[in-house]
Design an enzyme around this catalytic site. Structure first.
Site, PDB file in Angstrom:
ATOM      1  N   LYS A   3       0.870  -1.189   0.000  1.00 15.39           N
ATOM      2  CA  LYS A   3       0.000   0.000   0.000  1.00 15.39           C
ATOM      3  C   LYS A   3       0.900   1.229   0.000  1.00 15.39           C
ATOM      4  CE  LYS A   3      -4.404   1.141   0.240  1.00 15.39           C
ATOM      5  NZ  LYS A   3      -5.585   0.452  -0.313  1.00 15.39           N
TER       6      LYS A   3
ATOM      7  N   ASP B 125      -7.049   4.388  -4.522  1.00 13.15           N
ATOM      8  CA  ASP B 125      -7.700   4.261  -3.201  1.00 13.15           C
ATOM      9  C   ASP B 125      -8.295   5.646  -2.940  1.00 13.15           C
ATOM     10  OD1 ASP B 125      -7.869   2.345  -0.705  1.00 13.15           O
ATOM     11  OD2 ASP B 125      -7.321   4.268   0.142  1.00 13.15           O
TER      12      ASP B 125
HETATM   13  P1  NDP Z   1     -12.915   7.822  -2.678  1.00 16.52           P
HETATM   14  O1  NDP Z   1     -11.855   8.819  -2.468  1.00 16.52           O
HETATM   15  O2  NDP Z   1     -13.458   7.588  -4.033  1.00 16.52           O
HETATM   16  O3  NDP Z   1     -14.164   8.118  -1.700  1.00 16.52           O
HETATM   17  C1  NDP Z   1     -13.990   8.183  -0.323  1.00 16.52           C
HETATM   18  C2  NDP Z   1     -15.313   8.573   0.301  1.00 16.52           C
HETATM   19  O4  NDP Z   1     -15.200   8.469   1.726  1.00 16.52           O
HETATM   20  C3  NDP Z   1     -15.705  10.014   0.005  1.00 16.52           C
HETATM   21  O5  NDP Z   1     -17.097  10.112   0.032  1.00 16.52           O
HETATM   22  C4  NDP Z   1     -15.066  10.748   1.187  1.00 16.52           C
HETATM   23  O6  NDP Z   1     -15.674  11.998   1.468  1.00 16.52           O
HETATM   24  C5  NDP Z   1     -15.321   9.774   2.306  1.00 16.52           C
HETATM   25  N1  NDP Z   1     -14.303   9.943   3.350  1.00 16.52           N
HETATM   26  C6  NDP Z   1     -12.955   9.845   3.197  1.00 16.52           C
HETATM   27  N2  NDP Z   1     -12.337  10.090   4.368  1.00 16.52           N
HETATM   28  C7  NDP Z   1     -13.309  10.342   5.252  1.00 16.52           C
HETATM   29  C8  NDP Z   1     -13.314  10.657   6.617  1.00 16.52           C
HETATM   30  N3  NDP Z   1     -12.166  10.760   7.317  1.00 16.52           N
HETATM   31  N4  NDP Z   1     -14.524  10.837   7.225  1.00 16.52           N
HETATM   32  C9  NDP Z   1     -15.688  10.738   6.522  1.00 16.52           C
HETATM   33  N5  NDP Z   1     -15.735  10.440   5.218  1.00 16.52           N
HETATM   34  C10 NDP Z   1     -14.573  10.240   4.593  1.00 16.52           C
HETATM   35  O7  NDP Z   1     -12.321   6.444  -2.063  1.00 16.52           O
HETATM   36  P2  NDP Z   1     -12.799   4.955  -2.315  1.00 16.52           P
HETATM   37  O8  NDP Z   1     -14.261   4.910  -2.503  1.00 16.52           O
HETATM   38  O9  NDP Z   1     -11.906   4.380  -3.333  1.00 16.52           O
HETATM   39  O10 NDP Z   1     -12.386   4.256  -0.929  1.00 16.52           O
HETATM   40  C11 NDP Z   1     -13.307   4.170   0.166  1.00 16.52           C
HETATM   41  C12 NDP Z   1     -12.851   3.062   1.094  1.00 16.52           C
HETATM   42  O11 NDP Z   1     -12.822   1.809   0.375  1.00 16.52           O
HETATM   43  C13 NDP Z   1     -11.455   3.214   1.697  1.00 16.52           C
HETATM   44  O12 NDP Z   1     -11.436   2.635   2.978  1.00 16.52           O
HETATM   45  C14 NDP Z   1     -10.604   2.382   0.758  1.00 16.52           C
HETATM   46  O13 NDP Z   1      -9.394   1.953   1.373  1.00 16.52           O
HETATM   47  C15 NDP Z   1     -11.539   1.209   0.506  1.00 16.52           C
HETATM   48  N6  NDP Z   1     -11.248   0.424  -0.680  1.00 16.52           N
HETATM   49  C16 NDP Z   1     -11.195   0.999  -1.926  1.00 16.52           C
HETATM   50  C17 NDP Z   1     -10.942   0.224  -3.037  1.00 16.52           C
HETATM   51  C18 NDP Z   1     -10.997   0.784  -4.410  1.00 16.52           C
HETATM   52  O14 NDP Z   1     -10.946  -0.031  -5.369  1.00 16.52           O
HETATM   53  N7  NDP Z   1     -11.130   2.074  -4.610  1.00 16.52           N
HETATM   54  C19 NDP Z   1     -10.626  -1.220  -2.905  1.00 16.52           C
HETATM   55  C20 NDP Z   1     -10.818  -1.745  -1.564  1.00 16.52           C
HETATM   56  C21 NDP Z   1     -11.071  -0.926  -0.506  1.00 16.52           C
HETATM   57  P3  NDP Z   1     -15.023  13.363   0.891  1.00 16.52           P
HETATM   58  O15 NDP Z   1     -15.404  13.412  -0.555  1.00 16.52           O
HETATM   59  O16 NDP Z   1     -15.620  14.423   1.737  1.00 16.52           O
HETATM   60  O17 NDP Z   1     -13.532  13.222   1.099  1.00 16.52           O
END
Ligand code: NDP
Length: 451
Positions: free
Chosen positions: A130, A170
């Site tokens: 990562k 991510d």
């Molecule tokens: P994105 O950046 O596309 O979206 C993240 C979302 O979570 C946004 O809505 C963001 O809000 C919100 N968010 C982020 N940090 C916080 C926080 N501290 N408090 C509240 N809301 C928060 O990321 P992903 O959708 O790709 O990833 C989401 C999760 O899924 C993570 O845990 C990631 O590790 C996991 N994941 C992702 C994969 C992938 O293929 N993308 C694969 C496996 C796991 P805002 O827009 O306000 O920042």
């Protein structure tokens, strides 16, 4: 768990804590795995003699580097970049890059450690890693994001490669960022190779990769519901996040006949009592992916919906909860609310979104609960399929990739059931995922000697 195993776990964790001070997220992730795996190791001494667990918790390599870049107004910025190459027993290091101000070594070590077991569960030849940076893409212009990505890749390119380490996206790293980083890698190395996944569809990306994590989480939850002779049809579903994972989880839930009641971002959550249908979800995609604006925009268009500033959606009554935002976003009191409101299934789309106390509450209530390393493995699995297509220099259709993804999620569910079913029939998916993921990596490490 017997007292004897507790003593072993405590002794092991004491050592891990002293070697990794000030890393609470990493310790949390290791603790969960140690609790599942140590009793198993005690019964299988070959792993103990080779110190497999002690070796697995030590990353093979940890890189930290300076990333200097220039703002549009000429000001110089400095960020810290990372890549944690955790374990390569099963294949090249594989795992996403996160760009978020909260990124630090503890967060990336927890994510890299989880990735080892997740990637093993997919059955694809993928090691675990990562990386990322404490860079905040919010409020940055497109050209600033490009300059940051180029500066980041200038250093990272020395350490990665299609047979060595293949990063993906991510939080904060989507198609735009992958494109800029791929362009810089190609410029520096003068080679067009599958060094990143999540690439654009017309230059080596796999169909269904953007959808894969969200779709996969819902495929996994569907398998969990089937064990109770249930389905998504007419179920109320609460989702957190509105990024990549949340958007496609919502899409698949709608597709399966469920009603999505909430989505969120770091500013709060929206609750739509009439349900977020496909048209409304398209609007959310537009808000988040194109306008790069806040989720509260939703209630300006759909006025029967409510925006709750600064809150998480766990107080909304539902049958299924899918935390898809970030780590430690669902606490014990949230779990209690969900349980009292009748939740039956919780599947983690994000990595480690539920605290240990919340998981304990779900387990005590004998609910269906699956950890991210199993439920969200569809993203990395489809990245693995992207690597295969790049190596073969061919591309599979959406239907082919989606079918492979679906089969992989069904198989991961079966692995969890195999290793996690207790005497009373309850499936402990945490134990199932940890043991199912561990055995394959541990056996490969035994085969490869003391390295
Ligand atoms: P994105 O950046 O596309 O979206 C993240 C979302 O979570 C946004 O809505 C963001 O809000 C919100 N968010 C982020 N940090 C916080 C926080 N501290 N408090 C509240 N809301 C928060 O990321 P992903 O959708 O790709 O990833 C989401 C999760 O899924 C993570 O845990 C990631 O590790 C996991 N994941 C992702 C994969 C992938 O293929 N993308 C694969 C496996 C796991 P805002 O827009 O306000 O920042």
């Amino acid at each position: 768990m017997t007292q004897n195993f507790n003593a072993q776990i405590n002794a092991f964790m004491k050592d891990v804590q002293s070697r990794n001070p000030n890393e609470p997220e990493f310790i949390q992730a290791v603790q969960e795995v140690a609790e599942s795996v140590i009793p198993f190791i005690e019964e299988n001494p070959k792993y103990k003699a080779a110190k497999i667990l002690e070796r697995i918790v030590e990353a093979e390599r940890t890189l930290m580097f300076r990333v200097s870049w220039t703002r549009d107004d000429g000001n110089v910025e400095v960020n810290r970049g990372y890549r944690v190459e955790f374990n390569s027993a099963l294949g090249p290091y594989k795992g996403g890059l996160r760009f978020h101000p909260s990124v630090n070594l503890s967060v990336l070590k927890f994510l890299g450690f989880e990735q080892i077991f997740k990637n093993s569960l997919t059955t694809l030849p993928l090691g675990g890693g990562k990386g990322g940076a404490d860079f905040n893409p919010k409020g940055k212009s497109d050209s600033e994001v490009m300059r940051f990505c180029q500066a980041f890749m200038t250093e990272l390119s020395r350490h990665i490669g299609p047979n060595t380490d293949v990063p993906a996206g991510d939080i904060g790293v989507g198609g735009r960022e992958i494109g800029y980083m791929f362009g810089q890698y190609k410029r520096i190395r003068n080679e067009f190779t599958g060094v990143l996944t999540g690439k654009g569809r017309n230059w080596g990306g796999s169909l269904i990769r953007p959808e894969a994590t969200g779709y996969g989480t819902v495929y996994f939850a569907k398998e969990m519901l089937i064990t109770k002779k249930e389905s998504f049809k007419n179920k109320n579903v609460v989702i957190s996040g509105s990024g990549n994972v949340a958007q496609y989880a919502a899409e698949k839930v709608i597709n399966f006949g469920g009603t999505v009641l909430t989505m969120s971002d770091s500013s709060g959550y929206i609750y739509d009592p009439e349900g977020i249908n496909s048209e409304k979800l398209d609007f959310i995609k537009e808000i988040k992916n194109i306008k790069r604006a806040r989720i509260s925009e939703y209630v300006k268009r759909y006025t029967t919906a409510k925006f709750n500033a600064g809150a998480t959606p766990w107080s909304v009554s539902c049958h299924v909860a899918l935390p898809c935002a970030t780590q430690n976003e669902l606490h014990e009191n949230d779990a209690t609310l969900l349980i009292n409101n009748g939740v039956m299934c919780i599947a983690e789309g994000a990595n480690m979104p539920c605290t240990p106390e919340a998981i304990e509450a779900f387990h005590s209530a004998k609910l269906l609960f699956s950890p991210g390393k199993a439920a969200n493995a569809g993203g990395v699995a489809t990245s693995g399929l992207e690597m295969s297509q790049n190596s073969l220099r061919m591309s599979w259709t959406s239907e082919e990739v989606d079918e492979k993804l679906h089969n992989i999620m069904v198989d991961i569910h079966a692995t969890c059931v195999k290793y996690g079913t207790q005497e009373n029939g309850f499936v402990d998916y945490v134990k199932g995922a940890n043991l199912g993921g561990f055995v394959k990596v541990a056996d490969a490490m035994l085969d490869q000697g003391i390295v």
